[in-house]
Design an enzyme around this catalytic site. Structure first.
Site, PDB file in Angstrom:
ATOM      1  N   ASP A  19       1.918  -2.371 -24.908  1.00  0.00           N
ATOM      2  CA  ASP A  19       3.182  -2.694 -25.560  1.00  0.00           C
ATOM      3  C   ASP A  19       3.263  -1.872 -26.838  1.00  0.00           C
ATOM      4  O   ASP A  19       2.282  -1.772 -27.588  1.00  0.00           O
ATOM      5  CB  ASP A  19       3.240  -4.179 -25.893  1.00  0.00           C
ATOM      6  CG  ASP A  19       4.600  -4.597 -26.417  1.00  0.00           C
ATOM      7  OD1 ASP A  19       4.932  -4.230 -27.560  1.00  0.00           O
ATOM      8  OD2 ASP A  19       5.329  -5.307 -25.690  1.00  0.00           O
ATOM      9  N   SER A  20       4.419  -1.258 -27.106  1.00  0.00           N
ATOM     10  CA  SER A  20       4.493  -0.342 -28.237  1.00  0.00           C
ATOM     11  C   SER A  20       4.213  -1.028 -29.568  1.00  0.00           C
ATOM     12  O   SER A  20       3.773  -0.379 -30.519  1.00  0.00           O
ATOM     13  CB  SER A  20       5.857   0.356 -28.280  1.00  0.00           C
ATOM     14  OG  SER A  20       6.889  -0.553 -28.568  1.00  0.00           O
TER      15      SER A  20
ATOM     16  N   THR B 273       9.437  -0.272 -22.070  1.00  0.00           N
ATOM     17  CA  THR B 273      10.522  -0.747 -21.214  1.00  0.00           C
ATOM     18  C   THR B 273      10.793   0.171 -20.040  1.00  0.00           C
ATOM     19  O   THR B 273      11.117  -0.281 -18.938  1.00  0.00           O
ATOM     20  CB  THR B 273      11.804  -0.913 -22.056  1.00  0.00           C
ATOM     21  OG1 THR B 273      11.552  -1.841 -23.114  1.00  0.00           O
ATOM     22  CG2 THR B 273      12.954  -1.429 -21.206  1.00  0.00           C
TER      23      THR B 273
ATOM     24  N   ASP C  93       9.780   0.844 -29.950  1.00  0.00           N
ATOM     25  CA  ASP C  93       9.551   0.276 -31.277  1.00  0.00           C
ATOM     26  C   ASP C  93       8.675   1.156 -32.158  1.00  0.00           C
ATOM     27  O   ASP C  93       8.899   1.243 -33.367  1.00  0.00           O
ATOM     28  CB  ASP C  93       8.938  -1.119 -31.166  1.00  0.00           C
ATOM     29  CG  ASP C  93       9.939  -2.150 -30.678  1.00  0.00           C
ATOM     30  OD1 ASP C  93      11.151  -1.869 -30.733  1.00  0.00           O
ATOM     31  OD2 ASP C  93       9.510  -3.238 -30.235  1.00  0.00           O
TER      32      ASP C  93
ATOM     33  N   ARG D 174       6.623   3.682 -53.073  1.00  0.00           N
ATOM     34  CA  ARG D 174       8.038   3.976 -52.823  1.00  0.00           C
ATOM     35  C   ARG D 174       8.847   3.431 -54.001  1.00  0.00           C
ATOM     36  O   ARG D 174       8.910   2.224 -54.209  1.00  0.00           O
ATOM     37  CB  ARG D 174       8.486   3.336 -51.517  1.00  0.00           C
ATOM     38  CG  ARG D 174       7.682   3.777 -50.310  1.00  0.00           C
ATOM     39  CD  ARG D 174       8.006   2.962 -49.078  1.00  0.00           C
ATOM     40  NE  ARG D 174       9.382   3.120 -48.659  1.00  0.00           N
ATOM     41  CZ  ARG D 174       9.967   2.415 -47.703  1.00  0.00           C
ATOM     42  NH1 ARG D 174       9.269   1.479 -47.072  1.00  0.00           N
ATOM     43  NH2 ARG D 174      11.205   2.618 -47.380  1.00  0.00           N
TER      44      ARG D 174
END
Length: 251
Positions: free
Chosen positions: A60-61, A16, A93, A242
């Site tokens: 784009d991330s 951005t 992101d 996890r």
């Protein structure tokens, strides 16, 4: 590197912060970072040598992956002796992922690598991008030899930082480790919180990743078949489990 005019390499990956509005179409477009001073004239007040490197095309991330992390590590390694610090402009992101990865890829780092970005494009009136960019560049030649994220007045250790908000300017938080510094009227770095490299050893960059890894999140009532299908995937080399409490994961 010089004692009189610090040198900073500004690396634009996308995101951005590098967007401006096309006045004819209203669409957001990436701007040419060769003309950075036209968009951020405040940088002319720095007594720095600032050079730029841009990904072409910008990434784009959400499309960021280990290949791009390796590319960033190579850029830092190849330019390591020419610059006092590095600033990486990145989409928010996956910024924390990139910062964490680079912190392990750049072994024995002795110069700052600062990632930053923005929630609003640089071309918008209320953008947070200018302050983030200006301060990141100002602190880049400082004596904090870590991969960091600077965002909304906080300097945070890269591998302790998580994006927590997509709506507010304070989009990141450092968990399990206090901030390395803050900016207000003055920029204050906490030297006692900075990791110090071994001065006798040079930078060693690492580039290899194994992406054949599965992360399994256990929850009460999870079915054995789900776990089995995950750990028996073809080509799997490692698994991260996890759990929701000590001793709850048993064979």
């Amino acid at each position: 590197m010089t004692d009189f005019a610090p040198s900073v390499l500004l690396i634009y990956t996308g995101g951005t912060i590098g967007m401006i509005e096309n006045p004819e179409t209203g669409a957001l477009e990436s701007f040419n970072f060769d003309h950075l001073l036209n968009f951020v004239p405040e940088l002319k007040r720095f007594n720095y040598h600032i050079n730029t490197y841009s990904f072409d095309p910008p990434i784009d991330s959400s499309d960021m992956e280990p290949y791009h992390w390796a590319r960033l590590a190579r850029i830092v390694e190849r330019n390591y002796e020419q610059y006092d610090g590095f600033v990486i402009l990145h989409g928010t992101d996956t910024m924390a992922y990139t910062a964490s990865a680079l912190s392990f890829m750049l072994e024995n780092l002795s110069k700052p690598v600062v990632l930053t970005g923005s929630q609003l494009p640089m071309g918008m009136l209320r953008t947070d991008g200018k302050e983030n960019l200006i301060t990141a560049i100002e602190i880049a030649p400082a004596k904090h030899p870590e991969v960091c994220i600077y965002f909304e007045r906080d300097l945070m250790r890269g591998n302790r930082t998580t994006k927590i908000n997509a709506e507010k300017f304070n989009a990141f938080k450092s968990y399990n480790y206090p901030c390395l510094g803050h900016s207000a009227i003055d920029i204050k770095i906490k030297p006692e919180r900075i990791r110090r490299p071994d001065a006798s050893r040079p930078l060693k960059a690492h580039y290899l990743f194994d992406t054949n890894v599965v992360v399994l999140t256990l929850f009460p009532g999870i079915q054995e078949s789900i776990i089995t299908s995950g750990v028996r995937s073809k080509g799997l080399t490692a698994g991260v489990m996890r759990t929701f409490g000590s001793g709850h994961a048993r064979e």
